[in-house]
Design a protein around this motif. Structure first.
Motif, short mmCIF file in Angstrom:
data_model
loop_
_atom_site.label_atom_id
_atom_site.label_comp_id
_atom_site.label_asym_id
_atom_site.label_seq_id
_atom_site.Cartn_x
_atom_site.Cartn_y
_atom_site.Cartn_z
N GLN A 20 -18.57 -30.55 15.80
CA GLN A 20 -17.17 -30.19 15.79
C GLN A 20 -16.80 -29.61 17.15
OE1 GLN A 20 -16.74 -27.49 12.53
NE2 GLN A 20 -16.78 -29.10 10.99
N ALA A 21 -15.73 -30.11 17.74
CA ALA A 21 -15.31 -29.70 19.06
C ALA A 21 -13.80 -29.55 19.07
CB ALA A 21 -15.78 -30.72 20.10
N PRO A 22 -13.26 -28.74 20.00
CA PRO A 22 -13.99 -27.95 20.99
C PRO A 22 -14.55 -26.66 20.38
CG PRO A 22 -11.66 -27.58 21.22
CD PRO A 22 -11.80 -28.60 20.13
N ARG A 23 -15.49 -26.07 21.04
CA ARG A 23 -16.12 -24.85 20.55
C ARG A 23 -16.51 -23.96 21.73
NH1 ARG A 23 -19.79 -28.99 19.92
NH2 ARG A 23 -21.67 -28.80 21.19
N ILE A 24 -16.78 -22.70 21.43
CA ILE A 24 -17.27 -21.73 22.41
C ILE A 24 -18.70 -21.40 22.05
CG2 ILE A 24 -17.00 -19.40 23.32
CD1 ILE A 24 -14.02 -19.61 22.71
N THR A 25 -19.60 -21.40 23.03
CA THR A 25 -20.99 -21.03 22.79
C THR A 25 -21.31 -19.71 23.48
OG1 THR A 25 -21.70 -22.37 24.68
CG2 THR A 25 -21.77 -23.40 22.51
N ASP A 26 -22.08 -18.89 22.79
CA ASP A 26 -22.47 -17.58 23.29
C ASP A 26 -23.99 -17.50 23.23
OD1 ASP A 26 -22.72 -14.96 24.03
OD2 ASP A 26 -21.61 -14.11 22.35
N SER A 223 -25.78 -20.00 14.99
CA SER A 223 -24.91 -19.46 13.96
C SER A 223 -23.45 -19.62 14.36
CB SER A 223 -25.22 -17.98 13.69
OG SER A 223 -24.96 -17.19 14.83
N ARG A 224 -22.61 -19.81 13.37
CA ARG A 224 -21.17 -19.91 13.60
C ARG A 224 -20.49 -18.65 13.10
NH1 ARG A 224 -16.86 -24.67 11.83
NH2 ARG A 224 -14.97 -23.44 12.23
N HIS A 225 -19.64 -18.06 13.93
CA HIS A 225 -18.90 -16.86 13.53
C HIS A 225 -17.90 -17.20 12.42
CE1 HIS A 225 -19.61 -14.46 17.52
NE2 HIS A 225 -20.72 -14.93 16.98
N THR A 226 -17.68 -16.23 11.56
CA THR A 226 -16.71 -16.41 10.48
C THR A 226 -15.31 -16.59 11.03
OG1 THR A 226 -18.07 -15.06 9.00
CG2 THR A 226 -15.77 -15.40 8.37
N ASP A 227 -14.95 -15.78 12.02
CA ASP A 227 -13.61 -15.83 12.61
C ASP A 227 -13.65 -16.55 13.95
OD1 ASP A 227 -12.50 -14.29 10.50
OD2 ASP A 227 -13.25 -12.46 11.46
N PRO A 228 -12.62 -17.31 14.28
CA PRO A 228 -12.57 -17.98 15.58
C PRO A 228 -12.30 -16.99 16.71
CG PRO A 228 -10.51 -18.32 14.42
CD PRO A 228 -11.43 -17.60 13.46
N ASP A 229 -12.38 -17.47 17.93
CA ASP A 229 -12.04 -16.65 19.08
C ASP A 229 -10.57 -16.21 18.97
OD1 ASP A 229 -12.53 -15.71 21.94
OD2 ASP A 229 -10.82 -17.06 22.22
N PRO A 230 -10.30 -14.90 19.10
CA PRO A 230 -8.93 -14.42 18.87
C PRO A 230 -7.91 -14.94 19.86
CG PRO A 230 -10.32 -12.67 19.77
CD PRO A 230 -11.22 -13.80 19.42
N VAL A 231 -8.33 -15.35 21.06
CA VAL A 231 -7.39 -15.82 22.08
C VAL A 231 -7.15 -17.32 21.96
CG1 VAL A 231 -6.96 -16.03 24.55
CG2 VAL A 231 -8.06 -13.96 23.65
N SER A 232 -8.23 -18.10 21.98
CA SER A 232 -8.10 -19.56 21.97
C SER A 232 -8.10 -20.16 20.58
CB SER A 232 -9.23 -20.18 22.78
OG SER A 232 -10.49 -19.92 22.15
N GLN A 233 -8.54 -19.37 19.55
CA GLN A 233 -8.67 -19.86 18.18
C GLN A 233 -9.69 -20.98 18.04
OE1 GLN A 233 -7.18 -18.40 15.35
NE2 GLN A 233 -6.86 -16.87 16.95
N ARG A 234 -10.62 -21.07 19.00
CA ARG A 234 -11.69 -22.05 18.93
C ARG A 234 -12.88 -21.45 18.19
NH1 ARG A 234 -12.37 -23.13 25.14
NH2 ARG A 234 -14.18 -24.36 24.45
N PRO A 235 -13.66 -22.27 17.46
CA PRO A 235 -14.84 -21.74 16.77
C PRO A 235 -15.88 -21.24 17.77
CG PRO A 235 -14.82 -24.13 16.68
CD PRO A 235 -13.49 -23.72 17.25
N VAL A 236 -16.57 -20.17 17.38
CA VAL A 236 -17.58 -19.55 18.24
C VAL A 236 -18.96 -19.77 17.63
CG1 VAL A 236 -18.41 -17.42 19.31
CG2 VAL A 236 -15.94 -17.80 19.03
#
Length: 261
Positions: A20-26, A223-236
């Motif tokens: 699933q894209a786009p996404r943020i990786t940490d 792992s995938r965060h429950t909530d998306p990034d608050p600024v971009s709304q992309r999954p983390v």
């Protein structure tokens, strides 16, 4: 055939979630220090105790803390059922922290699981299916340590653990063995966020006795965060790599009681 179908299903679910894209990786370097013990109360009933000291940069900073207590009942030789309570704390860490930027968050869990074992050639296989009911705290003011509200969620986990003896066909006392596990976490009741996380571990263990084992392994967690990034709304997504050091030490309270009579 059933094993192949199960494996293909897990790979498909993991690939679908990951693609699933786009996404943020940490990315984080982790060190997990784990104690576990299954203490016999009688011939069938055991008290499970567990504590996990999870660190970022291997040992420098807090990541999470987990304390678990429960009961385990042996239905028959290779089958047991259990349940209990978990207290979980998440500290602020990484570039996209799950916890509030300044205060940790807390979680209460109830769990129920089924465990069964088998063998494949010299390898010992341990399966576990676990259901979790989770109450996740939402912090209030940043100056307060308490939670302002609680959010309920549930998930299911499947873990396959393998032990392979390095000296002979069976694992005996004072012997080394190879260990590996894979555990998949799936959220229940969340159509848009079913995938929760996957843990893959491989390493080396040493059995002092059947009730005292130490293992050191390489741990890879996505792992995938429950909530998306608050600024971009992309999954983390977190990509955590490091080690897990596990001490398994079991006590036999039933034997102690008999000896004291």
């Amino acid at each position: 055939m059933k094993r192949c179908l199960l494996l293909h299903t897990f790979l498909l679910l993991t690939f679908t979630a990951w693609s699933q894209a786009p996404r943020i990786t940490d990315h984080n370097a982790i060190g997990w220090w784990v104690y576990m013990g299954d203490h016999s109360l009688n011939k069938r009933l055991k008290l499970h105790t567990e504590y996990q000291w999870r660190r970022i940069n291997f040992v420098q900073h807090w990541q999470q803390a987990l304390a678990r207590v429960g009961l385990l009942y042996d239905v028959r030789k290779n089958l047991s059922v259990g349940g209990g309570y978990t207290h979980f704390t998440t500290y602020p860490y990484g570039k996209h922290p799950v916890a509030d930027q300044e205060v940790p968050t807390y979680e209460h869990r109830l769990y129920e699981d089924v465990q069964w074992s088998g063998s494949l050639a010299a390898a010992e296989l341990q399966h576990r299916i676990r259901l979790e009911q989770r109450w996740m705290g939402e912090p209030g003011h940043k100056s307060q340590s308490g939670m302002e509200s609680w959010e309920y969620a549930s998930r299911i986990r499947y873990q396959l653990e393998i032990q392979y003896p390095l000296q002979g066909k069976t694992l005996e006392d004072q012997e080394f063995y190879l260990t590996a596990l894979d555990e998949l976490f799936l959220n229940l009741g969340q159509d848009d966020n079913v995938y929760n996380q996957n843990r893959l571990l491989g390493g080396l263990g040493y059995q002092f006795t059947k009730d005292f084992q130490v293992e050191l392994g390489y741990l890879h967690q996505i792992s995938r965060h429950t909530d998306p990034d608050p600024v971009s709304q992309r999954p983390v997504y977190e990509i955590n790599r490091g080690f897990r050091l596990t001490l398994q030490y079991n006590l036999n309270f039933a034997k102690t009681q008999l000896e004291n009579k």
